[in-house]
Design an enzyme around this catalytic site. Structure first.
Site, short mmCIF file in Angstrom:
data_model
loop_
_atom_site.label_atom_id
_atom_site.label_comp_id
_atom_site.label_asym_id
_atom_site.label_seq_id
_atom_site.Cartn_x
_atom_site.Cartn_y
_atom_site.Cartn_z
N LYS A 193 0.76 -1.23 -0.14
CA LYS A 193 0.06 -0.06 0.07
C LYS A 193 0.76 1.31 0.08
CE LYS A 193 -3.77 -2.44 -0.27
NZ LYS A 193 -4.58 -3.26 0.73
C1 LIG Z 1 -5.64 -4.27 1.05
C2 LIG Z 1 -6.91 -3.82 1.19
C3 LIG Z 1 -7.78 -4.39 2.45
C4 LIG Z 1 -7.06 -5.04 3.30
O1 LIG Z 1 -6.07 -4.62 3.85
P1 LIG Z 1 -5.11 -5.21 5.10
O2 LIG Z 1 -4.38 -4.29 5.78
O3 LIG Z 1 -4.48 -6.11 4.32
O4 LIG Z 1 -6.32 -5.85 5.84
C5 LIG Z 1 -8.97 -3.79 2.35
N1 LIG Z 1 -9.71 -3.15 1.42
C6 LIG Z 1 -9.16 -3.05 0.11
C7 LIG Z 1 -9.83 -2.34 -0.85
C8 LIG Z 1 -7.48 -3.31 -0.01
O5 LIG Z 1 -7.06 -3.11 -1.12
#
Ligand SMILES: *Cc1c(COP(=O)(O)O)cnc(C)c1O
Length: 414
Positions: free
Chosen positions: A191
């Site tokens: 991210k």
């Molecule tokens: C990555 C992601 C999540 C989950 O994030 P985590 O920190 O891995 O739990 C939730 N929603 C979207 C749209 C994502 O891309």
């Protein structure tokens, strides 16, 4: 240009600051949630302009905490988008509530008109997802929520650094119809901001914040750091059936420094997205991702193309394979919720019918886009995509005109 190494789809930007802070934490004698997490929460709250920011170990945890703390559960319906990661829907199911899918609009985000069409007396909340870092039409969503008395929890997993209508995503506001109950961010390794694994939930509501903080750590009345620092205070009480969602100081050490670099990261992402868009402009074979409307800022977590398959001799899977042969890692965001075997049992119900999302899915290709890429790599990827589209285009005479009203159709200047 020198021989290119494989350009992976994603790679984090970890600097010496993150490493030094992590080492400092390792040497400090306090590894789990404590002073570094407190600092990370305060800094993040300042960045998004929210008085309440709670660090958690994932965005999944943040979404689940918000839903649970708002009392959403069995018998309730929660409306979200089919074009999202499974976490958004899994957390709704974890509470016992029923997910309801609203279709997406032309920009790939949840369509407010579809949300409104799916509201029933059981609807309790809406979870919009800012796809790729492009903000949803929140004013319309907040307006719907206010009219129907619904909660709004934003899945801002892609939206650290997104600005909507002049304000950062995650900002607290007391203005009616201008804010969400909670906003959930992800610090997963791929991210915009990473702590390896991690997340944050912000809220304008002090009481909701208190409930989430308590549920975050087994429903215990005080966290370990507070008991540690209040000398001799070994006593605690379990007040609720909570979870184990806290973020460690080791992870917060990374986050503190990632956050300081966010504006620079976003600027690099924006510049790289612009390079892609200029290299791929004016091609009938592809539609480019929309930019944010005036007053808003795209965080460019993803650069997602839509292939115009009617103009190409190859399908999406073959296209991704051709990119791989050119040492480029591509991905797809997302495989729509109804296509996963586990979700079929509810997603195939008529109220979850999402033709726009299902039709766009076979066309989606996300290109690598992150600050750890060099500009040479970005140009190499852009040029490779362009030359593949040219190489595998159908001859003009046999190709139907590309327009289905979706996305940004960049037409040839005529
Ligand atoms: C990555 C992601 C999540 C989950 O994030 P985590 O920190 O891995 O739990 C939730 N929603 C979207 C749209 C994502 O891309």
């Amino acid at each position: 240009m020198a021989e290119m190494n494989f350009i992976s789809f994603s790679r984090p930007s970890i600097g010496e600051e993150e490493i030094a802070e992590t080492v400092d934490t390792l040497r400090s004698g306090w590894l789990t949630t404590g002073p570094k997490t407190g600092r990370f929460e305060a800094d993040f709250g300042t960045y998004v302009r929210s008085p309440h920011a709670l660090a958690v170990n994932s965005c999944t945890a943040a979404l689940h905490l918000a839903l649970a703390a708002l009392g959403i559960g069995r018998g309730d319906e929660v409306i979200t988008t089919p074009l999202t990661f499974c976490a958004t829907v899994n957390t709704i199911l974890h509470t016992g509530a029923t997910p309801v899918l609203a279709d997406i609009g032309p920009d790939g985000n949840i369509d407010p008109a579809s949300i409104e069409a799916r509201i029933t007396p059981r609807t309790k909340a809406i979870i919009p997802v800012h796809m790729g870092g492009l903000p949803c039409d929140m004013n319309r969503i907040w307006d719907i929520a206010a009219r129907f008395g619904l909660r709004v929890i934003e899945d801002a997993a892609h939206a650290v650094g997104t600005i909507y209508d002049g304000n950062p995503i995650g900002m607290a506001t007391a203005e009616p119809r201008r804010g969400s109950d909670a906003v959930a961010f992800s610090f997963y390794a791929t991210k915009n901001l990473t702590t390896a694994e991690g997340g944050m939930v912000t809220t304008p509501d002090a009481e909701l914040f208190g409930r989430m903080k308590c549920l975050c750590l087994h429903g215990i009345s005080r966290d370990a750091w507070n008991r540690y620092t209040a000398k001799g205070n070994w006593y605690y009480e379990v007040n609720e059936n909570g979870f184990k969602y806290n973020l460690s100081d080791l992870q917060s050490s990374i986050g503190i420094h990632q956050l300081r670099k966010q504006e620079e990261f976003i600027e690099t992402r924006r510049r790289y997205a612009e390079i892609y868009s200029s290299l791929l402009a004016n091609m009938d074979e592809v539609e480019l991702p929309p930019t944010a409307p005036a007053g808003s800022r795209h965080a460019w977590h993803l650069y997602s193309l839509r292939l115009n398959l009617g103009h190409l001799k190859v399908d999406r899977a073959a296209f991704i394979e051709l990119l791989r042969e050119r040492k480029i890692g591509a991905s797809v965001h997302f495989i729509p919720i109804p296509l996963h075997p586990f979700f079929r049992r509810f997603a195939n119900l008529p109220q979850n019918h999402c033709p726009v999302a299902l039709n766009v899915y076979p066309r989606l290709v996300s290109l690598p886009l992150y600050p750890a890429m060099s500009e040479d790599e970005v140009e190499y990827v852009g040029r490779s995509v362009r030359s593949l589209l040219e190489q595998y285009r159908l001859s003009r005479s046999s190709a139907p005109r590309a327009t289905n009203g979706l996305y940004r159709v960049v037409s040839k200047a005529s």
